[in-house]
Scaffold this active site. Structure first.
Site, mmCIF file in Angstrom:
data_model
loop_
_atom_site.group_PDB
_atom_site.id
_atom_site.type_symbol
_atom_site.label_atom_id
_atom_site.label_comp_id
_atom_site.label_asym_id
_atom_site.label_seq_id
_atom_site.Cartn_x
_atom_site.Cartn_y
_atom_site.Cartn_z
ATOM 1 N N CYS A 75 0.781 -1.249 -0.182
ATOM 2 C CA CYS A 75 -0.172 -0.107 -0.079
ATOM 3 C C CYS A 75 1.146 1.169 0.237
ATOM 4 O O CYS A 75 0.511 1.889 -0.117
ATOM 5 C CB CYS A 75 -1.205 0.059 1.282
ATOM 6 S SG CYS A 75 -1.625 -1.576 1.660
ATOM 7 N N HIS A 78 0.915 4.673 -1.892
ATOM 8 C CA HIS A 78 -0.248 5.798 -1.242
ATOM 9 C C HIS A 78 1.133 6.701 0.048
ATOM 10 O O HIS A 78 0.502 7.607 0.239
ATOM 11 C CB HIS A 78 -1.318 5.162 -0.405
ATOM 12 C CG HIS A 78 -1.866 4.231 -1.972
ATOM 13 N ND1 HIS A 78 -3.027 5.346 -2.409
ATOM 14 C CD2 HIS A 78 -2.189 3.834 -1.789
ATOM 15 C CE1 HIS A 78 -3.446 4.619 -3.506
ATOM 16 N NE2 HIS A 78 -2.544 3.587 -3.433
ATOM 17 N N CYS A 116 -7.347 -2.818 -4.838
ATOM 18 C CA CYS A 116 -5.079 -2.505 -5.105
ATOM 19 C C CYS A 116 -4.996 -4.309 -5.339
ATOM 20 O O CYS A 116 -3.541 -4.090 -5.485
ATOM 21 C CB CYS A 116 -5.302 -1.690 -3.487
ATOM 22 S SG CYS A 116 -6.032 -0.154 -3.829
ATOM 23 N N ARG A 154 -12.898 -1.515 -2.545
ATOM 24 C CA ARG A 154 -11.277 -0.864 -2.734
ATOM 25 C C ARG A 154 -9.588 -1.601 -2.553
ATOM 26 O O ARG A 154 -9.072 -1.758 -3.462
ATOM 27 C CB ARG A 154 -11.235 0.185 -2.064
ATOM 28 C CG ARG A 154 -9.949 1.284 -3.668
ATOM 29 C CD ARG A 154 -10.565 1.707 -4.815
ATOM 30 N NE ARG A 154 -9.117 1.577 -5.386
ATOM 31 C CZ ARG A 154 -8.273 1.705 -5.852
ATOM 32 N NH1 ARG A 154 -9.036 -0.190 -6.334
ATOM 33 N NH2 ARG A 154 -7.749 1.191 -7.119
#
Lengths: 286, 140
Positions: A200, A204, A247, A243
């Site tokens: 992640c 991000h 991802c 979501r």
């Protein structure tokens, strides 16, 4: 020459010290400090994007990219999630077969409480997300569970988020069990997965506002505040964990279980990182 | 000065050792540059850039070997799924291998099984690596 030597030795020791510090702190129950993590995360983004006010991170990528923001503001003139909020309100207020309703399952009758989720539930000994609480409410009243990712559950969640707009996220970590769940979520966030070997954090944190093909990933700070979202790609409303699964598929990993322990803990960590920001869900995203 | 440079080099190597074994780095570099079947020298020894699964798949193409490789790939997939680190393409590779086996195309089945087993082995390695290395990505 002595100065050069000293500098080189100093730099070497500093390098080793930083590696050692990173490798030995924040990854155990004894050393993890959620508040220090949150402040470090905020500090990282404020240094990287000094022109962006902290409270604007609730707008995701639109806080960082002016062009995307312009398009998004036009979309928000006629919000695509508007009908979902209305439908969510109807569903929320519709009585179950036993005559009771969702209001009976939540504090303050379910109004203005989004900012307190996910939360550590002492009696269940686990993290409970808003969507999990909605389905637990249904089951407790003799109703069937809803699907986790979209449709009615997203609409009810959207309505509950809407009634909580501008409330400040205040996720609590009341004990060591909750802290262990936080640590597990933190580990998930930074763990590389899938054939593309990405976490992640790759997209991000390091990759925020950097093109991945034609997409600009949003910053993790403020990520959770606007969910559920009406995503243009989906053409409908979806939950945060929908979501998450997307991802993980994007990096060619088999997605983990929706509302399973891993995803609930990940949501707990991510929401704690956004403590202090306001609820602005539901939102619209590309 | 030489001592200092050596000290710096030695300290820098600590992070390199943590990141990957030098042989694995050399193997991966050679594999990326030349693909499979390429020979290279490392530490005085000659190695081939084939993965163990590819070596196994180079056996005689027959029903027994194809069945054995597919079973091995399925077992490895179960192993990677048990630690929740499966890759998305693997399941379909196993299906394709099975289909090729049923059609009597043993060579194709063995090659696909090798690929599937490699995916699972890498997923398991990724899981073990992540247990210690994830913390290095946290901003301080």
């Amino acid at each position: 020459m002595k100065i050069i030597k000293s500098l080189l030795v100093g730099a070497s020791l500093a390098l080793v010290a930083s590696i050692t510090q990173a490798a030995s702190s924040g990854n155990t129950l004894a050393s993890v400090d959620p508040e220090a993590d949150r402040l470090a995360m905020q500090s990282f983004f404020q240094k990287r994007f000094p022109q962006v006010p902290l409270d604007d991170y609730v707008n995701g990528i639109y806080s960082l990219d002016a062009g995307s923001r312009e398009q998004w503001e036009e979309i928000e003139e006629f919000p695509p999630y508007e009908f979902d909020i209305e439908e969510g309100e109807i569903l929320f207020n519709t009585a179950f077969a036993n005559g009771k309703s969702y209001a009976g399952c939540f504090a303050n009758a379910g109004i203005g409480i989004r900012q307190n989720f996910p939360r550590w539930d002492e009696s269940q000994g686990k993290i409970v997300t808003l969507e999990l609480a909605i389905n637990q409410c249904r089951e407790a009243n003799g109703e069937k569970k809803l699907g986790w990712k979209k449709g009615k559950i997203a609409q009810i969640s959207a309505y509950m988020a809407y009634t909580s707009r501008d409330n400040v996220f205040d996720v609590q970590i009341p004990n060591d069990e909750a802290k262990a769940a936080y640590l597990d979520g933190k580990q998930s966030f930074y763990t590389r997965r899938g054939q593309l070997n990405m976490s992640c954090a790759n997209c991000h944190i390091a990759g925020a506002n950097i093109l991945i093909r034609a997409d600009l990933p949003g910053p993790t700070l403020g990520h959770v505040t606007h969910f559920p979202v009406f995503r243009s790609k989906w053409g409908e409303l979806g939950t945060l964990q929908r979501r998450y699964g997307g991802c993980q598929k994007n990096v060619r990993g088999v997605p983990q279980k929706t509302q399973g322990e891993k995803f609930r803990n990940l949501e707990f960590f991510q929401t704690y990182m956004s403590n202090g920001l306001v609820v602005n869900g539901p939102g619209a995203r590309k | 000065m030489k001592k200092t440079i050596s000290l710096v080099a030695a300290l820098m190597m600590i992070s390199g050792v943590v990141a990957a074994h030098p042989f694995n780095e050399a193997f991966n570099e050679q594999r990326a540059m030349y693909g499979k079947g390429h020979s290279f020298t490392w530490d005085g020894q000659t190695y081939i850039t084939d993965h163990p699964e590819e070596v196994a798949a180079a056996a005689e193409a027959n029903a027994a070997n194809a069945t054995k490789l597919l079973a091995s790939a399925k077992a490895k997939y179960a192993e990677v799924m048990a630690v929740d680190f499966g890759w998305t393409l693997t399941k379909n590779l196993l299906k394709s291998s099975n289909k090729a086996l049923e059609a009597g195309d043993f060579r194709k089945s063995m090659n696909i099984s090798a690929q599937a087993e490699y995916h699972s082995r890498m997923g398991i390695a990724q899981y073990h690596q992540s247990q210690t290395e994830w913390i290095m990505a946290v901003p301080e």
